[in-house]
Scaffold this active site. Structure first.
Site, short mmCIF file in Angstrom:
data_model
loop_
_atom_site.label_atom_id
_atom_site.label_comp_id
_atom_site.label_asym_id
_atom_site.label_seq_id
_atom_site.Cartn_x
_atom_site.Cartn_y
_atom_site.Cartn_z
N ASP A 1 0.87 -1.31 0.02
CA ASP A 1 0.11 0.10 0.04
C ASP A 1 0.98 1.30 0.10
O ASP A 1 2.02 1.26 0.48
CB ASP A 1 -0.78 -0.13 1.24
N PHE B 1 -3.31 5.66 3.75
CA PHE B 1 -4.49 5.40 4.65
C PHE B 1 -3.72 4.95 5.97
O PHE B 1 -4.29 5.23 7.01
CB PHE B 1 -4.92 3.93 4.00
N ASP C 1 -3.03 8.13 -2.09
CA ASP C 1 -4.55 8.52 -2.31
C ASP C 1 -4.95 9.20 -0.70
O ASP C 1 -4.24 8.86 0.34
CB ASP C 1 -5.33 7.49 -2.49
N GLN D 1 -11.79 6.60 -5.57
CA GLN D 1 -12.23 7.29 -4.19
C GLN D 1 -13.66 7.82 -4.72
O GLN D 1 -14.50 7.54 -5.75
CB GLN D 1 -11.24 8.40 -3.60
N GLY E 1 -11.43 3.61 0.10
CA GLY E 1 -12.66 4.45 0.76
C GLY E 1 -13.61 3.69 1.06
O GLY E 1 -14.66 4.41 1.66
N ASP F 1 -7.94 -7.90 0.55
CA ASP F 1 -6.95 -7.87 1.80
C ASP F 1 -7.89 -7.64 3.09
O ASP F 1 -8.79 -6.84 2.75
CB ASP F 1 -5.95 -6.91 1.56
C1 LIG Z 1 -9.90 -1.96 6.64
N1 LIG Z 1 -10.51 -1.29 5.95
C2 LIG Z 1 -9.71 -0.61 4.80
N2 LIG Z 1 -8.61 -0.70 4.61
C3 LIG Z 1 -8.05 0.07 3.44
C4 LIG Z 1 -6.91 0.25 3.05
C5 LIG Z 1 -5.60 -0.23 3.61
C6 LIG Z 1 -5.50 -1.81 2.96
C7 LIG Z 1 -4.27 -2.26 3.28
C8 LIG Z 1 -3.03 -2.32 2.76
C9 LIG Z 1 -1.69 -2.91 3.19
C10 LIG Z 1 -1.89 -3.40 4.44
C11 LIG Z 1 -0.51 -3.98 4.99
F1 LIG Z 1 -0.48 -3.72 6.54
F2 LIG Z 1 -0.40 -5.04 4.64
F3 LIG Z 1 0.49 -3.41 4.36
C12 LIG Z 1 -2.83 -3.02 5.25
C13 LIG Z 1 -4.16 -2.53 4.81
C14 LIG Z 1 -6.83 1.42 1.89
N3 LIG Z 1 -5.62 1.96 1.52
C15 LIG Z 1 -5.41 3.05 0.58
N4 LIG Z 1 -4.32 3.10 -0.03
N5 LIG Z 1 -6.68 3.57 0.15
C16 LIG Z 1 -7.81 3.24 0.76
O1 LIG Z 1 -8.96 3.82 0.36
C17 LIG Z 1 -7.99 2.31 1.78
C18 LIG Z 1 -9.17 1.81 2.26
C19 LIG Z 1 -9.44 0.89 3.02
N6 LIG Z 1 -10.19 0.37 3.93
#
Ligand SMILES: CNc1nc2c(CCc3ccc(C(F)(F)F)cc3)c3[nH]c(N)nc(=O)c3cc2[nH]1
Length: 374
Positions: free
Chosen positions: A94, A98, A148, A191, A218, A268
């Site tokens: 990621d 976030f 983002d 988004q 989002g 994920d």
């Molecule tokens: C739990 N709900 C949620 N998680 C969200 C995530 C994180 C996803 C993520 C990626 C990597 C890891 C890691 F720990 F394995 F590295 C952990 C979680 C988002 N990430 C981005 N960039 N935009 C979003 O709009 C967004 C919306 C999200 N709703």
């Protein structure tokens, strides 16, 4: 002729659902796919070869955590994330935005990027779209996410619009910073909050950037499931159907089933790993909280039919004891069970789509959850 080293092929469809394969130098991702979260270069309480043996084709790494500790430059000096964590297969990272919003104290968002204080030592950092892509490149990430701005829901249309447009400008900057990295991909993130016209505009604008994959961001930020599903239905027609779709942060087994039905390819969620560490298990009979006293003398395994040793060998009574005693083995066995169940769920969905019987299969899966443990 340069053969594209990162390809996605849809192999079968069943309604809006599809099976596919993402092929890249480090391996193949079979979709629909569940991607275990490996935040700080480890899928907590699991050995890498155990994660692979369960059927996971790709794991997630985290720009935010790794840039703070041990730092992206150090991971690069040590040969990159794959070598560092002994996971030679695909890794998706990621962008870190976030995590900044959900983990760090002081933070400011402006056109240039996100300024924040480390939750580890309070040091100040600036994360720009360019720096996020640079860090993901230093880590050696195979699938890099754009930086983002993910707004908390509920929010006003104005707030959702401002963040969506900023994210679009950052997508363009990330695309330029990413350049040409054969065998790797950069995904855009749709988004727009709960506002359908914003979601559609975001998807359309991102599609014009001709990226190798698209995430729906989002969501899974506390909104009801019906709102999440409506947003997926809204954007799905505007997301190129020849590119992978990744629904970020989702979710429970039911969220995943309902989203696969609507055309999502990649997921994920920290749920199976985090819940496992707290005694919550996922099985084809639904969830069980093994802290509950009702398991104290239950000699049955979690699921005698599961192929996973954590699920078919140890009694619920023993697992209850480990959880109550806060024993490390409890975290290991329940994490192992939960990831095994999530991968079994995905394998079942892929098989049902390939056989054109997804609706029937979903009915059977939900019946199993409703029946509860027999
Ligand atoms: C739990 N709900 C949620 N998680 C969200 C995530 C994180 C996803 C993520 C990626 C990597 C890891 C890691 F720990 F394995 F590295 C952990 C979680 C988002 N990430 C981005 N960039 N935009 C979003 O709009 C967004 C919306 C999200 N709703």
């Amino acid at each position: 002729m340069t053969t594209d080293q990162f390809t996605f092929t849809v192999t079968k469809t069943d309604g809006a659902a599809r099976t596919g394969e993402i092929r890249m130098p480090r391996g193949v991702i079979r979709t629909p796919a569940f991607m275990p979260v490996g935040t700080a270069a480890t899928v907590k309480a699991m050995y890498p070869d155990q994660v692979k043996a369960l059927g996971a084709d790709v794991v997630l790494g985290n720009t935010y955590h790794l840039m703070l500790r041990p730092s992206a430059e150090r991971v690069a000096r040590l040969g990159g994330l794959h070598k560092f964590m002994n996971w030679p297969y695909p890794i998706l990272t990621d962008s870190g935005g976030f995590q900044v919003m959900s983990l760090s104290a002081l933070r400011k968002i402006d056109e240039s990027g996100v300024t924040f204080q480390s939750h580890i030592d309070g040091s100040t950092h600036v994360m720009t779209p360019e720096r996020s892509i640079e860090i993901q490149g230093l880590l050696g990430s195979d699938i890099q996410m754009q930086l983002d701005e993910c707004v908390k829901l509920p929010c006003t249309e104005a707030v959702a619009e401002k963040a969506m447009r900023l994210s679009l400008r950052w997508a363009e900057r990330c695309r330029v910073a990413f350049g040409e990295q054969p065998g790797r991909a950069m995904f855009g993130i749709v988004q727009g909050g709960e506002v359908e016209r914003l979601r559609i505009e975001s998807a359309k604008e991102l599609a014009n950037l001709d990226l190798k994959g698209y995430a729906i961001g989002g969501l899974a930020v506390g909104e009801p499931q019906d709102v999440m599903l409506r947003m997926i239905e809204t954007v799905e027609p505007y997301m190129p159907n020849t590119k992978p779709r990744y629904l970020m942060g989702v979710g429970t087994p039911d969220d995943i089933v309902e989203s696969v039905r609507r055309g999502v390819d990649m997921f994920d969620c920290v749920m199976p790993t985090r819940a496992g560490r707290h005694g919550l298990v996922f099985t084809r009979f639904g969830r069980m909280n093994l802290r509950n006293a009702r398991f104290a003398e239950d000699t049955r395994p979690l699921d005698a039919e599961s192929k996973c040793a954590a699920s078919n060998t140890y009694s619920r009574a023993y697992l209850h004891h480990l959880v109550r005693s806060n024993e490390i083995l409890g975290m290991m066995l329940l994490t192992w069970n939960n990831l095994a169940y999530y991968q079994e769920l995905m394998a079942g969905l892929r098989k049902a789509i390939a056989e054109g019987r997804l609706e029937d299969h979903i009915g059977e899966v939900k019946e199993g959850w409703a029946k509860g443990e027999h």
